[in-house]
Design a protein around this motif. Structure first.
Motif, mmCIF file in Angstrom:
data_model
loop_
_atom_site.group_PDB
_atom_site.id
_atom_site.type_symbol
_atom_site.label_atom_id
_atom_site.label_comp_id
_atom_site.label_asym_id
_atom_site.label_seq_id
_atom_site.Cartn_x
_atom_site.Cartn_y
_atom_site.Cartn_z
ATOM 1 N N TRP A 214 34.876 54.008 36.081
ATOM 2 C CA TRP A 214 33.644 53.753 36.830
ATOM 3 C C TRP A 214 33.781 52.444 37.621
ATOM 4 O O TRP A 214 33.456 52.381 38.802
ATOM 5 N N LEU A 215 34.285 51.410 36.972
ATOM 6 C CA LEU A 215 34.434 50.100 37.605
ATOM 7 C C LEU A 215 35.366 50.198 38.813
ATOM 8 O O LEU A 215 35.090 49.646 39.880
ATOM 9 N N LEU A 216 36.444 50.926 38.641
ATOM 10 C CA LEU A 216 37.417 51.106 39.714
ATOM 11 C C LEU A 216 36.767 51.799 40.917
ATOM 12 O O LEU A 216 36.878 51.352 42.053
ATOM 13 N N GLU A 217 36.064 52.899 40.615
ATOM 14 C CA GLU A 217 35.379 53.642 41.673
ATOM 15 C C GLU A 217 34.355 52.760 42.392
ATOM 16 O O GLU A 217 34.287 52.714 43.603
ATOM 17 N N ASP A 218 33.558 52.084 41.585
ATOM 18 C CA ASP A 218 32.480 51.247 42.114
ATOM 19 C C ASP A 218 33.026 50.151 43.027
ATOM 20 O O ASP A 218 32.472 49.867 44.082
ATOM 21 N N THR A 219 34.118 49.541 42.600
ATOM 22 C CA THR A 219 34.704 48.470 43.396
ATOM 23 C C THR A 219 35.262 48.997 44.705
ATOM 24 O O THR A 219 35.172 48.354 45.735
ATOM 25 N N ARG A 220 35.857 50.189 44.631
ATOM 26 C CA ARG A 220 36.411 50.765 45.855
ATOM 27 C C ARG A 220 35.314 51.122 46.842
ATOM 28 O O ARG A 220 35.470 50.977 48.037
ATOM 29 N N LYS A 221 34.181 51.581 46.290
ATOM 30 C CA LYS A 221 33.074 51.987 47.172
ATOM 31 C C LYS A 221 32.371 50.772 47.756
ATOM 32 O O LYS A 221 31.949 50.768 48.892
ATOM 33 N N HIS A 222 32.221 49.726 46.931
ATOM 34 C CA HIS A 222 31.452 48.563 47.368
ATOM 35 C C HIS A 222 32.357 47.347 47.448
ATOM 36 O O HIS A 222 32.441 46.572 46.494
ATOM 37 N N LYS A 223 32.992 47.183 48.584
ATOM 38 C CA LYS A 223 33.969 46.098 48.704
ATOM 39 C C LYS A 223 33.326 44.721 48.615
ATOM 40 O O LYS A 223 33.985 43.731 48.384
ATOM 41 N N GLU A 224 32.005 44.667 48.833
ATOM 42 C CA GLU A 224 31.355 43.353 48.845
ATOM 43 C C GLU A 224 31.078 42.832 47.445
ATOM 44 O O GLU A 224 30.695 41.702 47.252
ATOM 45 N N ARG A 225 31.305 43.670 46.446
ATOM 46 C CA ARG A 225 30.957 43.226 45.081
ATOM 47 C C ARG A 225 32.104 42.413 44.516
ATOM 48 O O ARG A 225 32.930 42.907 43.769
ATOM 49 N N GLU A 226 32.101 41.151 44.841
ATOM 50 C CA GLU A 226 33.209 40.289 44.442
ATOM 51 C C GLU A 226 33.342 40.163 42.951
ATOM 52 O O GLU A 226 34.430 40.072 42.419
ATOM 53 N N ARG A 227 32.224 40.121 42.257
ATOM 54 C CA ARG A 227 32.299 39.905 40.805
ATOM 55 C C ARG A 227 33.043 41.050 40.138
ATOM 56 O O ARG A 227 33.913 40.850 39.301
ATOM 57 N N SER A 228 32.688 42.288 40.533
ATOM 58 C CA SER A 228 33.371 43.424 39.908
ATOM 59 C C SER A 228 34.836 43.414 40.297
ATOM 60 O O SER A 228 35.701 43.752 39.502
ATOM 61 N N ASP A 229 35.075 43.019 41.531
ATOM 62 C CA ASP A 229 36.440 42.972 42.016
ATOM 63 C C ASP A 229 37.273 42.011 41.186
ATOM 64 O O ASP A 229 38.397 42.312 40.783
ATOM 65 N N ASN A 230 36.733 40.824 40.943
ATOM 66 C CA ASN A 230 37.427 39.835 40.125
ATOM 67 C C ASN A 230 37.684 40.363 38.731
ATOM 68 O O ASN A 230 38.773 40.210 38.182
ATOM 69 N N LEU A 231 36.659 40.970 38.168
ATOM 70 C CA LEU A 231 36.780 41.476 36.805
ATOM 71 C C LEU A 231 37.888 42.516 36.725
ATOM 72 O O LEU A 231 38.743 42.472 35.835
ATOM 73 N N LEU A 232 37.897 43.417 37.678
ATOM 74 C CA LEU A 232 38.912 44.456 37.694
ATOM 75 C C LEU A 232 40.308 43.851 37.819
ATOM 76 O O LEU A 232 41.235 44.265 37.125
ATOM 77 N N ALA A 233 40.427 42.857 38.694
ATOM 78 C CA ALA A 233 41.725 42.208 38.881
ATOM 79 C C ALA A 233 42.206 41.559 37.594
ATOM 80 O O ALA A 233 43.377 41.675 37.216
ATOM 81 N N VAL A 234 41.287 40.894 36.889
ATOM 82 C CA VAL A 234 41.650 40.236 35.631
ATOM 83 C C VAL A 234 42.084 41.274 34.604
ATOM 84 O O VAL A 234 43.084 41.098 33.901
ATOM 85 N N ILE A 235 41.325 42.359 34.533
ATOM 86 C CA ILE A 235 41.640 43.394 33.545
ATOM 87 C C ILE A 235 43.016 43.998 33.830
ATOM 88 O O ILE A 235 43.830 44.175 32.914
ATOM 89 N N ARG A 236 43.271 44.298 35.092
ATOM 90 C CA ARG A 236 44.556 44.920 35.419
ATOM 91 C C ARG A 236 45.708 43.972 35.139
ATOM 92 O O ARG A 236 46.759 44.375 34.645
ATOM 93 N N SER A 237 45.489 42.702 35.470
ATOM 94 C CA SER A 237 46.534 41.730 35.205
ATOM 95 C C SER A 237 46.779 41.589 33.710
ATOM 96 O O SER A 237 47.916 41.444 33.246
ATOM 97 N N ARG A 238 45.718 41.665 32.946
ATOM 98 C CA ARG A 238 45.850 41.546 31.493
ATOM 99 C C ARG A 238 46.612 42.741 30.920
ATOM 100 O O ARG A 238 47.499 42.579 30.087
ATOM 101 N N LEU A 239 46.263 43.908 31.381
ATOM 102 C CA LEU A 239 46.959 45.112 30.902
ATOM 103 C C LEU A 239 48.424 45.063 31.330
ATOM 104 O O LEU A 239 49.318 45.425 30.564
ATOM 105 N N ASN A 240 48.645 44.590 32.551
ATOM 106 C CA ASN A 240 50.012 44.451 33.052
ATOM 107 C C ASN A 240 50.819 43.553 32.120
ATOM 108 O O ASN A 240 51.961 43.854 31.759
#
Lengths: 613, 351
Positions: A323-349
């Motif tokens: 859901w977060l991934l979809e939401d971020t892709r749809k709403h590019k202006e949502r910086e907070r979700s974008d940051n969160l997603l980036a942190v999560i992906r980096s952590r999983l990486n």
């Protein structure tokens, strides 16, 4: 009004207004340009200083306007002009004195605050920091137009003048404003504690809370990639204070504090406590959709931070992440979700890297940041690419695999194209062809089967072409030529193949061949090598009896030789590379041909070579 | 062919000409600074005249903080005006083809006000590969303009420009001033001195031999305080003598030069948070000796050499240790073996 002689009052107002405007425009010029001039002298720099002679009359006029013009609106403005002129004319004490003595007149409206701003600036110049910062705090709080400017001007120097500023505050509110300024600049936690002690219900608290949390986020290692424990102590200090406030429940916006507390606990991996606090937050802010949205993000963060092994990710968490991934892709202006997603992906990486699974690490990583090295490795290995493809194609995916696959920015076709490229540059066009056949491929911009004495890729790209080649068609044609050439020992075909392989190297006009969606093979040694082309040119030379043609082959072989020299030199810049082997051949065997003359005419290196022989 | 006779040369080596930099925006020497100039027998004063920068708003190139002379220039020293050119001047377009002319004009103004004539002018610019061509263009222009009036042009050379000289190139000037400092990276973990660090130094210095310009050297005598928060560098604070820190309430001395803030506070315009660390980096006598020795092992001057200190400011504690400074100015071994009392040199630009 102008045209009505029956309205003398209106006419008089207009007249005095125009008078003032004239002064205001002129006074503007009295402010020096901020660029220094190239003049060096002990006289005032005409660019940054204005002489007394120039300023005097205007100053007098402004002062007169204060006294004599019978409209309070304009009196205030004249007084503002006096203050301003004195400031820019480098008479800070006079500026301060004038402001103080005309303070009642100057009160009100942004013009009044601007005048105060000049007084504050003058005080600062004279090192009266306490009073200066105090005035800046008043402007900051009460004049929206100047809030930012006052913020940047505020600058305590020592604890002593800071404390004196606080002492100058006439009301508790004024004290709180000073603390907020100081907190935003330097120490948000100290400021929050001070303001909270003065008034727990102050509306000046929450921005500081946000600020300090951001400062902590910046220094806290959430992804696991950094070994430092920088933000931990700072986070602990904030958490202690926040927990105290949460328990007391006496602020204006209690939900903000439970939310931050939940956030801090989430960051520290304590999902249980975080969830409880988030539940409370939801209860404390009913009907607030923005808070509910934030809470949803926080719950995701809490679960991810508590997850020690990504492989044990639950289906529900994977769903939320999708859901977060979809939401971020749809709403590019949502910086907070974008940051969160980036942190999560980096952590999983990071976690997958630690587990020794570079494939999953690569797939989940954002833009192949930390996995770039591995990505390059896969691009050079069809086997590795196949493994990636298999992972993505797998039907029965685990929750984390489902999420990762959705993250991966490349398509199946991208990977197949990469495999085709890999095979082609391994020298296996017969393996590349079936791969390219499965997918749509990019068109090569020029004709990859022609060659000239001098390479001009732009020219080749712009030239009219009877037929354009997509990558797939290029490979097909190469296979055709190879088969035909072998059967018929056709020198012409060998030559064309030489052109083809030269052009798909770094040196040729069909570089796009090695630029793929998934990856580009820049500086790959296979791309830099013209060996295959050279072999074909030599084959062509060996199978022909026509001296003109053979001369041509020799020259093209020389080009390949030169390319090889460049490839094998460490810092090839600003050097001249003369391909001696094949230039020698051209000079000794083919000096009688017309082609020799052509080369002489066009190739400066060849001339140089001959001169040095 | 140029033949020079050097009065400072002898079988034992070359005595360096003593120089010192002045880098403040107003020229006013304290009594101590004036005294130091005389007692330590400085013969050259490298005087920062102006910065040249690019205005952010208009993208125009303009001078900044032109030196304000609050007292006459000292007599008995050769004043060498220095222009500090920020790299941004050469980074973007538009350039200023009249820049050399502007600088000459500034120079003339300074000479008039200071009542002297400059025999040498120096430009200080930390140029990079990207700005190299435009900067060198300015060097040529300025050199031409200065040579017309019989003035020489020198340029500062930083260590990384020596090490990577194929990439950064050598400026087309008459002499270079090797800035023998700012070598280390500033990190708390290593507790090394970022002003001068011997291990770091040797990495750059192996490339010094054969540098295409005759070189003078500038040596640090300043100190600064490194301000750490949670292990990261917050800022570098210049001209904070350690004496100020030892007596400051709310600062705990952990070791020589190492302090911890025990109470959050504003201090001289900076903000220290509880737990912050302050590390004083200075050049102590032992390091100074090291610098002097290292210099002598890598610089083999073929002619007169100027050794200059950075900078003339009474807040630099090292300036107060006159005997230590004397050791910096010991003789340099001359280049080549089989020394002659007077050496004949071919085609060298004279100093």
């Amino acid at each position: 009004m102008l045209k009505d002689p029956k309205d003398p009052e209106g006419l008089r107002k207009l007249t005095v207004a125009l008078d003032y405007l004239t002064l205001a425009k002129q006074a503007d010029k009295l402010v020096p340009r901020h660029l220094e001039s190239w003049e060096y002298s002990d006289k005032p720099d005409p660019a940054t200083e204005v002489s007394d002679k120039t300023v005097g009359p205007w100053l007098d006029r402004a002062k007169a306007g204060v006294e004599r013009v019978p409209y309070a609106f304009l009196n205030q403005r004249y007084a503002f002009q006096v203050t301003r002129i004195l400031f820019f004319h480098k008479r800070p004490q006079a500026c301060i004195d004038y402001f103080q003595s005309h303070r009642p007149l100057l009160q009100g409206g942004s013009i009044g605050w601007r005048a105060m701003g000049y007084c504050a600036g003058a005080l600062f110049q004279l090192k009266h920091y306490a009073e200066s910062n105090y005035l800046y705090s008043l402007i900051y709080d009460r004049c929206p137009e100047l809030k930012l400017s006052a913020y940047w001007s505020f600058h305590p120097q020592e604890e002593a003048d800071w404390n004196r500023s606080l002492a100058l505050a006439a009301t508790p509110r004024e004290k709180q404003v000073l603390w907020q300024l100081m907190g935003l600049h330097d120490d948000a936690l100290r400021a929050m504690q001070a303001i909270y002690a003065l008034d727990p219900r102050s509306d000046l608290l929450t921005i500081l809370l946000s600020r300090e949390t951001n400062m902590i986020e910046v220094t806290t290692n959430l992804t696991g990639w950094s070994k430092s424990s920088e933000g931990r102590d700072r986070m602990k200090a904030l958490a202690t204070f926040v927990d105290r406030v949460v328990r007391a429940r006496d602020t204006r916006e209690p939900y903000a504090w439970t939310l931050v507390s939940g956030h801090l606990h989430a960051m520290q991996g304590d999902a249980a406590t975080a969830q409880t606090l988030l539940d409370t937050t939801a209860v404390l802010a009913p009907g607030r959709r923005d808070v509910a949205a934030e809470v949803r993000l926080e719950r995701i963060l809490a679960q991810v931070m508590a997850l020690q092994d990504p492989r044990s990710m639950t289906a529900s968490l994977a769903d939320e992440l999708l859901w977060l991934l979809e939401d971020t892709r749809k709403h590019k202006e949502r910086e907070r979700s974008d940051n969160l997603l980036a942190v999560i992906r980096s952590r999983l990486n990071h976690q997958f890297t630690e587990l020794g699974d570079p494939y999953m690490a690569l797939i989940v990583d954002e833009d192949a940041g930390t996995s770039l090295e591995f990505k390059e490795k896969t691009a050079r290995s069809s086997a590795k690419l196949q493994r990636l493809l298999d992972l993505l194609d797998r039907r029965a995916k685990t929750p984390v695999e489902r999420f990762a696959a959705a993250c991966f920015p490349y398509s199946r076709n991208d990977l197949i194209e990469a495999m085709g490229m890999d095979q082609l540059y391994r020298g296996r066009p017969e393996k590349a062809a079936p791969l390219f056949a499965r997918i749509p491929t990019a068109t090569l911009p020029g004709d990859p089967f022609i060659i000239h004495i001098k390479d001009c890729h732009d020219c080749d790209h712009e030239a009219a072409q009877a037929r354009k080649y997509a990558k797939a068609q290029f490979v097909d044609r190469v296979l055709e030529l190879e088969t035909r050439a072998r059967k018929g020992n056709s020198a012409a075909d060998y030559f064309t193949l030489g052109n083809a392989f030269y052009n798909i190297s770094y040196f040729g006009n069909a570089r796009r061949m090695y630029m793929g969606n998934y990856h580009s093979l820049d500086s790959d040694p296979r791309v830099m090598s013209t060996r295959k082309a050279q072999d074909y040119y030599l084959l062509a030379m060996g199978h022909s009896k026509d001296p003109e043609f053979r001369a041509k082959c020799a020259f093209m072989a020389a080009k390949c030789e030169q390319a090889d020299m460049i490839r094998t030199t460490k810092d090839p810049w600003d050097r001249v590379f003369i391909p001696t082997t094949y230039f020698t051949e051209l000079a000794t065997t083919f000096s009688h041909t017309r082609y020799f003359q052509e080369v002489l005419h066009e190739c400066g290196y060849f001339q140089q070579f001959l001169d040095n022989r | 062919m140029a033949i020079w006779l050097c009065s400072g040369c002898s079988r034992e080596g070359i005595e360096p000409v003593r120089g010192i930099y002045y880098w403040r925006t107003t020229f006013q020497l304290s009594a101590f600074e004036s005294e130091s100039l005389k007692q330590l027998r400085f013969r050259k004063l490298y005087l920062r005249v102006a910065d040249v920068a690019r205005d952010r708003a208009t993208s125009q190139i303009a001078p900044r903080a032109k030196l304000e002379l609050l007292q006459p220039l000292p007599s008995g020293v050769e004043v060498i005006p220095v222009f500090y050119l920020k790299n941004e001047v050469f980074e973007t377009v538009p350039g200023d083809p009249g820049l050399a002319g502007h600088l000459r004009h500034l120079l003339a103004g300074l000479e008039k006000q200071g009542a002297f004539k400059a025999r040498e002018v120096q430009i200080d610019c930390d140029w990079t590969e990207r700005t190299r061509d435009r900067y060198f263009h300015l060097c040529r222009d300025l050199g031409q303009v200065l040579h017309e009036r019989g003035t020489k042009l020198s340029a500062t050379i930083r260590l990384h420009q020596v090490k990577f000289r194929e990439v950064t190139g050598t400026p087309p000037v008459d002499r270079g001033m090797l800035m023998f400092y700012n070598m280390g990276s500033v990190t708390q973990a290593e507790y090394r001195n970022s002003i001068y660090d011997q291990a770091n130094a040797s990495r750059y210095l192996e490339r010094l031999e054969g540098y295409p310009l005759p070189l003078d050297a500038a040596v640090p005598i300043y100190s600064w305080v490194v301000h750490f928060r949670y292990g990261r560098v917050v800022e570098l604070i210049e001209k904070w003598p350690e004496a100020q820190l030892t007596s400051q309430p709310g600062l705990e001395r952990l070791a020589p030069g190492q302090y911890r803030c025990t109470a959050s506070q504003y201090l001289h315009g900076r903000y220290l948070m509880q737990g912050d660390r302050l590390a004083v980096e200075a050049i102590d006598p032992a390091t100074q000796l090291q610098i002097a020795r290292t210099l002598r092992s890598v610089l083999k001057p073929r002619g007169p050499l100027t050794l200059s200190l950075f900078d003339l400011d009474e807040r630099n504690p090292t300036l107060h240790a006159h005997s230590d400074i004397e050791t910096i100015f010991d003789r340099f071994p001359a280049a080549g073996s089989g020394p002659l009392a007077h050496e004949v040199d071919l085609g060298l630009r004279d100093g």
